[in-house]
Scaffold this active site. Structure first.
Site, PDB file in Angstrom:
ATOM      1  N   LYS A  88      51.496 -22.353 111.293  1.00  0.00           N
ATOM      2  CA  LYS A  88      50.567 -22.004 110.343  1.00  0.00           C
ATOM      3  C   LYS A  88      50.634 -22.900 109.316  1.00  0.00           C
ATOM      4  CE  LYS A  88      49.276 -16.952 109.821  1.00  0.00           C
ATOM      5  NZ  LYS A  88      50.393 -16.180 111.836  1.00  0.00           N
ATOM      6  N   GLU A 110      46.289 -14.801 100.784  1.00  0.00           N
ATOM      7  CA  GLU A 110      47.209 -12.948 101.394  1.00  0.00           C
ATOM      8  C   GLU A 110      47.483 -13.277 102.611  1.00  0.00           C
ATOM      9  OE1 GLU A 110      44.645 -14.626 103.111  1.00  0.00           O
ATOM     10  OE2 GLU A 110      44.846 -14.432 104.777  1.00  0.00           O
ATOM     11  N   SER A 378      53.375 -20.348 119.968  1.00  0.00           N
ATOM     12  CA  SER A 378      53.135 -20.610 118.240  1.00  0.00           C
ATOM     13  C   SER A 378      53.880 -20.815 117.233  1.00  0.00           C
ATOM     14  CB  SER A 378      51.723 -19.986 117.615  1.00  0.00           C
ATOM     15  OG  SER A 378      52.529 -18.005 118.485  1.00  0.00           O
TER      16      SER A 378
END
Ligand SMILES: *Cc1c(COP(=O)(O)O)cnc(C)c1O
Length: 422
Positions: A88, A110, A378
């Site tokens: 991310k 968010e 990930s």
């Protein structure tokens, strides 16, 4: 079809927003197109990727897993080694740097489980930007470790008290804030979805993963048979797949959350599930888990990052065209994959990423042994200890929590720690 056409990928995507959000979205699109051609911007981004995120991330040959699975060579792209523990940060850093160039002083985002909030808070700390994270009140309560980390990075965490007080409501609240402060503020959306141009922006910043894989395979002569990634909103998968989308090979496989079964409310399978429907929500047209009236259905997954009712529009289009295959992985299979790679390779997958690991384990024998299956890990699994421990060692974990509560109620340690801080 790497880039959208007027914000659409085939029939999915678009910009279904209130009039007040059109200008900030258009301004963002112009800035994005400009800076992605700007040599200074790209150089600065490259240096941050190298020195702060820790790129490139390794492409690891999983030798024992390959032997045990008895088919394709198994390789793992270790995005979990990126600073903050997951992919991310690639998007958060890219968007925050872009916002800074646009003269924005304030960032909002968010977050659901807190992973995107954490990455954005870290990126803002690194780049000296003011940061507010919108998070449903229910999520704030159950994801305290991530809330604590965001606050350490200096972010303000705003608990959203409307609706179901989870991710969907946090998105609405962030959109409202952005509409009220478009000049000072940039909204860092966390996955490859939402209104255009976010799906293009997030894919481009995440495509560093796929570009590195392509180069690493070229240098080492690795012949890719299949690439597997987990799919929540779709940012790690679309970034991993991006440089291969317009080619016929390799097979591209997305692993969705199969949860505890195929029933309504038991999973988050937007492409393969029983309740998968076309719809428009939160600014974009795609495939969602909806009831007959078009209302979002509850979803379920052991991994918080995959527990969402929508999927990015580009992946929905690639699923429809058949370029990307989708498979649903159950909670139990993901947990087995966590154990398998931890024990045999010394690599601890995040529960999300373990869905990709499990999918690779299933197809290993379908791919010939002179070809590779590449799994995108990930994120790393340290963050999941509160979820995996009650499953793998329930009695010991309960003892630990009791002991922690006793220690805190005693308060002695806290006072000691506070006085040490001075
Ligand atoms: C958030 C998250 C995901 C799911 O999000 P995508 O946008 O689908 O990538 C997957 N893995 C990890 C580790 C995450 O934190």
């Amino acid at each position: 079809m790497t880039y959208s056409t007027d914000g659409f990928f085939d029939r999915y995507g678009g910009k279904y927003v209130a009039e007040v959000l059109r200008r900030p979205l258009d301004e963002l699109e112009d800035a994005f197109r400009y800076y992605m051609q700007d040599a200074d911007f790209l150089r600065e981004l490259d240096i941050i990727r190298r020195d702060y995120i820790g790129r490139e991330t390794p492409l690891y040959f999983a030798e024992t897993a390959t032997k045990l699975l008895g088919g394709a060579q198994i390789y793992i792209k270790l995005e979990g080694l990126a600073n903050t523990g997951a992919h991310k940060i690639n998007n958060a850093i890219g968007q925050c740097l872009l916002a800074k160039k646009m003269g924005k002083k304030r960032i909002i985002a968010e977050t659901g489980a807190g992973q995107h909030g954490l990455a954005t808070a870290a990126a803002c700390a690194k780049l000296g930007l003011d940061c507010t994270i919108y998070m449903g009140e229910v999520d704030v309560r159950r994801q305290q470790p991530n809330v604590a980390a965001m606050e350490l990075y200096g972010a303000k965490v705003h608990a959203v008290k409307s609706g179901s007080r989870t991710l969907k409501d946090a998105v609405n609240e962030a959109m409202r804030d952005w509409a009220a402060h478009p000049d000072s503020t940039h909204y860092v959306l966390g996955s490859a979805l939402g209104p255009a141009p976010f799906p293009d922006i997030v894919r481009e910043f995440q495509s560093v993963i796929g570009k590195e894989v392509k180069e690493q395979c070229r240098e080492r002569g690795i012949d890719i048979g299949a690439m597997v990634a987990c799919v929540g909103g779709g940012s790690n998968s679309i970034g991993f797949f991006a440089p291969f989308i317009d080619e016929k090979e390799p097979r591209l496989i997305g692993a969705e959350a199969g949860g505890i079964g195929p029933g309504i409310g038991e999973n988050a399978s937007r492409m393969t599930g029983n309740a998968s429907r076309e719809g428009i929500m939160q600014g974009y047209k795609s495939r969602f888990l909806l009831d007959e009236d078009g209302q979002a259905l509850p979803t379920r997954s052991i991994s918080a990052g995959l527990d969402y009712c929508g999927i990015g529009p580009q992946l929905a289009a690639l699923g429809k065209s058949g370029r990307v295959e989708f498979t649903a992985i159950r909670d139990k299979e993901a947990l087995d994959a966590v154990s398998f790679f931890a024990k045999n390779e010394g690599i601890l997958f995040a529960l999300e990423s373990a869905h990709a690991g499990a999918a690779a384990m299933k197809i290993a024998r379908e791919v010939p042994s002179d070809k590779a299956i590449i799994i995108n890990m990930s994120g790393r699994g340290d963050k999941d200890v509160f979820i995996t421990s009650p499953v793998f060692r329930p009695a010991e974990w309960l003892d630990f929590l009791h002991a922690e509560i006793e220690r805190l109620e005693d308060k002695k340690d806290i006072h000691d720690a506070r006085s040490m801080q001075g």
